[in-house]
Design a protein around this motif. Structure first.
Motif, PDB file in Angstrom:
ATOM      1  N   ARG A 143      -5.249  -8.883 -10.175  1.00 56.67           N
ATOM      2  CA  ARG A 143      -6.229  -7.800 -10.240  1.00 56.67           C
ATOM      3  C   ARG A 143      -5.834  -6.642  -9.322  1.00 56.67           C
ATOM      4  NH1 ARG A 143     -10.936  -8.427 -12.741  1.00 56.67           N
ATOM      5  NH2 ARG A 143     -11.957  -6.898 -11.408  1.00 56.67           N
ATOM      6  N   ASP A 200      -2.759  -5.861  -8.427  1.00 62.21           N
ATOM      7  CA  ASP A 200      -1.594  -5.202  -9.017  1.00 62.21           C
ATOM      8  C   ASP A 200      -1.984  -4.277 -10.167  1.00 62.21           C
ATOM      9  OD1 ASP A 200       0.009  -6.502  -7.218  1.00 62.21           O
ATOM     10  OD2 ASP A 200       0.659  -8.079  -8.609  1.00 62.21           O
ATOM     11  N   SER A 201      -3.041  -4.639 -10.886  1.00 64.62           N
ATOM     12  CA  SER A 201      -3.491  -3.805 -12.010  1.00 64.62           C
ATOM     13  C   SER A 201      -4.543  -2.788 -11.570  1.00 64.62           C
ATOM     14  CB  SER A 201      -4.040  -4.683 -13.139  1.00 64.62           C
ATOM     15  OG  SER A 201      -5.114  -5.480 -12.679  1.00 64.62           O
ATOM     16  N   LYS A 202      -4.695  -2.618 -10.240  1.00 71.00           N
ATOM     17  CA  LYS A 202      -5.595  -1.617  -9.644  1.00 71.00           C
ATOM     18  C   LYS A 202      -7.047  -1.837 -10.038  1.00 71.00           C
ATOM     19  CE  LYS A 202      -2.160   0.571  -7.720  1.00 71.00           C
ATOM     20  NZ  LYS A 202      -1.125  -0.421  -7.957  1.00 71.00           N
ATOM     21  N   ARG A 203      -7.455  -3.093 -10.118  1.00 63.50           N
ATOM     22  CA  ARG A 203      -8.850  -3.414 -10.398  1.00 63.50           C
ATOM     23  C   ARG A 203      -9.520  -3.794  -9.080  1.00 63.50           C
ATOM     24  NH1 ARG A 203      -9.539  -5.881 -16.397  1.00 63.50           N
ATOM     25  NH2 ARG A 203      -7.755  -4.856 -17.371  1.00 63.50           N
TER      26      ARG A 203
END
Length: 592
Positions: free
Chosen positions: A424, A426-429
């Motif tokens: 999460r 890494d995916s900017k969540r």
């Protein structure tokens, strides 16, 4: 034998910051001693006594220390000084005022007074002559940065006392006599605004009563909506480096419903501590309109400081929190990172040549962590007022391994688990809290459930359970899509996945840099969750998976614009109508 004579000794062995001292008299576990080193005295704490040998952990570097150096014992445990003026201060783990230190680096053996002894405080008496009082009862109060700071009967006092006199309203220094108490033997005892308390002993100036359970609103939706923490509760945030533990703690500190914030930077990297020192004094407090630092105390130890100082800092922070809790205040205590504290315990255990547990941590690591977490809580004071300490710690497991001993031991003690996901992050969540692996045991409490039914919505908990189920089903659908491809699964798999994405983007993710979206009140969280869940119940007429993607991306964008708008403002209602129009174009059936 002279009872007032202090025990002395000489250094007999040195193993890094573990020093063995030959003593000439009695010493006690956790007693403080000072070791003479050149022109300075180094503070140390007794951690083991064996015959006439006292094993002490030194809170400073022992470089240059020699065998035969003299030491003297103080006859008391490691203590904090409690009194007006603690708020807005930056301390180290030994409660030295860092703002009084000179130079860039802390000098060895340089200890400073944690309080301003010359400042005049506006004192207002609360007790009167003839009152019967006990330890922790309020004698008066002063205004500490608009916070009512209670002057209490010292916690060390046992039994009942009679108030002989209290000074009239006026300005006094912290060391001035503000009251005289008479004990059961008729002896008069002078009381000032200052008292001391050992950091490893919990302050227990309260009554044992069944506590109410109500959530502590943090403004962070993924916490308040899915996994709430109770006021006076405990939680922890484990996760790999770079997943946002420190950022999340700072967000909670700024937004949570707390009167006092205590931050124990017991193992942060130097740059993160600098951010606290530079950022917090500039932050506006959304609750008071003043500066957040006015109701904050920071206890800072970076990872490169002696391990013993890191261990002391968490206890110092907790004791200061207990002090303010005894004033009937809501305290939020944040510790980052307790992994560094556990590593300090491991290093000292290894130097003592104790039998190691898993990964060389002490065998009793779990008991130590549980005992510390148990000091948080919601209390009823002697006068009927209530106070609380809500404790949230972070854990930085090596390699992000959530099965390592510190994480597992903390999981047993804390009631809330906010696991941060590398994927999460890494995916900017952000916040990167994994909504599936994380949990709150407080949701199982009947008192908590009743609170939500009466103060939020009768259907609130059902909605939370439904949202978690949708997130889980969406993850399963995503795995199937990844394996079989977009064309290899039915349309309803895509709908299931995008329903979970809708909850993720609208409810779980939050923009910490936006003045509106950074903090969400409970009323708005209830409204938005109901609106999102209503969409997930609808049946649509999609012909192709691309139609599903495009439609959900459009409504997610509208929902996010609603998140950025003032609640129930004209802009908010405009986007709400736009959402209704988009739904009307595709919906076939609404399922109740």
């Amino acid at each position: 034998m002279d009872k007032n004579k202090k025990t002395t000794g000489k250094v007999a062995g040195i193993i890094a910051n573990l020093v063995i001292i030959d003593v000439d008299g009695p010493v006690a576990q956790n007693e403080i001693c000072f070791i003479k080193h050149q022109e300075t005295d180094l503070m140390a704490e007794v951690i083991k006594v064996l015959g006439n040998h006292a094993y002490v952990q030194v809170f400073e570097s022992t470089r240059g220390l020699k065998i035969g150096t003299e030491a003297h014992f103080e006859g008391h445990m490691l203590e904090v000084t409690l009194g007006p003026g603690i708020l807005s201060r930056n301390y180290d783990g030994l409660q030295n005022d860092l703002d009084k230190m000179e130079g860039i680096f802390l000098k060895r053996g340089d200890y400073t007074d944690p309080l301003d002894r010359e400042k005049l405080w506006d004192f207002k008496p609360l007790a009167k002559a003839g009152d019967k009082v006990h330890a922790g009862d309020w004698l008066g109060e002063v205004d500490e940065n608009t916070m009512p700071h209670k002057i209490m009967v010292p916690f060390k006092f046992e039994g009942a006392y009679t108030v002989k006199s209290v000074v009239p309203e006026g300005q006094y220094k912290v060391d001035d006599e503000i009251a005289v108490l008479t004990d059961s033997k008729g002896k008069d005892i002078s009381v000032t605004m200052v008292q001391k308390w050992p950091v490893k002993v919990a302050i227990r100036a309260y009554k044992e009563k069944p506590r109410p359970f109500k959530p502590l609103e943090t403004g962070v939706r993924v916490i308040d909506t899915l996994n709430p923490i109770a006021e006076g509760g405990t939680g922890f945030i484990p996760g790999p480096f770079g997943t946002g533990k420190t950022v999340l703690q700072h967000a909670i500190s700024k937004q949570a419903e707390a009167d006092v914030v205590v931050i124990a930077a017991c193992g942060e990297r130097a740059n993160e501590v600098v951010e606290i020192f530079t950022e917090f004094p500039e932050l506006d407090d959304p609750r008071t309109g003043r500066k957040l630092m006015e109701r904050t105390t920071i206890i800072a130890n970076t990872s490169n400081m002696p391990v013993a100082a890191r261990e002391a800092s968490v206890y110092t922070a907790m004791t200061i929190g207990e002090y303010y809790r005894s004033m009937g205040l809501r305290v939020l205590l944040m510790a980052d990172s307790t992994s560094r504290w556990a590593q300090a315990l491991r290093e000292m255990s290894n130097r003592l040549e104790e039998l190691p547990g898993q990964d060389a941590f002490p065998m009793d690591l779990s008991a130590i962590i549980s005992n510390f977490y148990s000091r948080a809580g919601y209390v009823f004071l002697n006068n009927g007022a209530t106070g609380s300490i809500t404790f949230i710690g972070t854990v930085s497991p090596a390699g992000g391994n959530l099965k390592e001993p510190v994480t597992e031991s903390t999981r047993k003690a804390a009631r809330c688990f906010y696991g941060l996901s590398q994927a999460r992050a890494d995916s900017k969540r952000y916040p990167a809290i994994d909504p599936i692996d994380s949990y709150s045991k407080y949701l199982e409490y009947p008192e908590m459930q009743k609170y939500y039914e009466e103060n939020v919505s009768e259907n609130w908990l059902d909605g939370v359970i439904t949202a978690k189920d949708i997130l889980l089903r969406g993850k399963e659908a995503q795995e199937q899509i990844n394996i079989l491809g977009d064309d290899g699964v039915p349309i309803d798999f895509h709908e299931r996945f995008w329903n979970s994405e809708l909850i993720d983007f609208v409810i779980l993710q939050q923009d910490a840099f936006d003045n509106i979206d950074c903090s969400t009140p409970m009323e708005r969280q209830e409204y938005m969750l109901a609106k999102v869940l209503n969409v997930t119940k609808m049946k649509f007429d999609f012909k192709h998976f691309v139609d599903v993607q495009n439609f959900f991306k459009n409504i997610i964008n509208v929902f996010k614009q609603m998140n950025y708008s003032e609640f129930q403002s004209d802009d908010f209602k405009k986007y709400e109508k736009e959402l209704e129009k988009l739904l009307a174009e595709h919906v076939v059936e609404e399922v109740s």
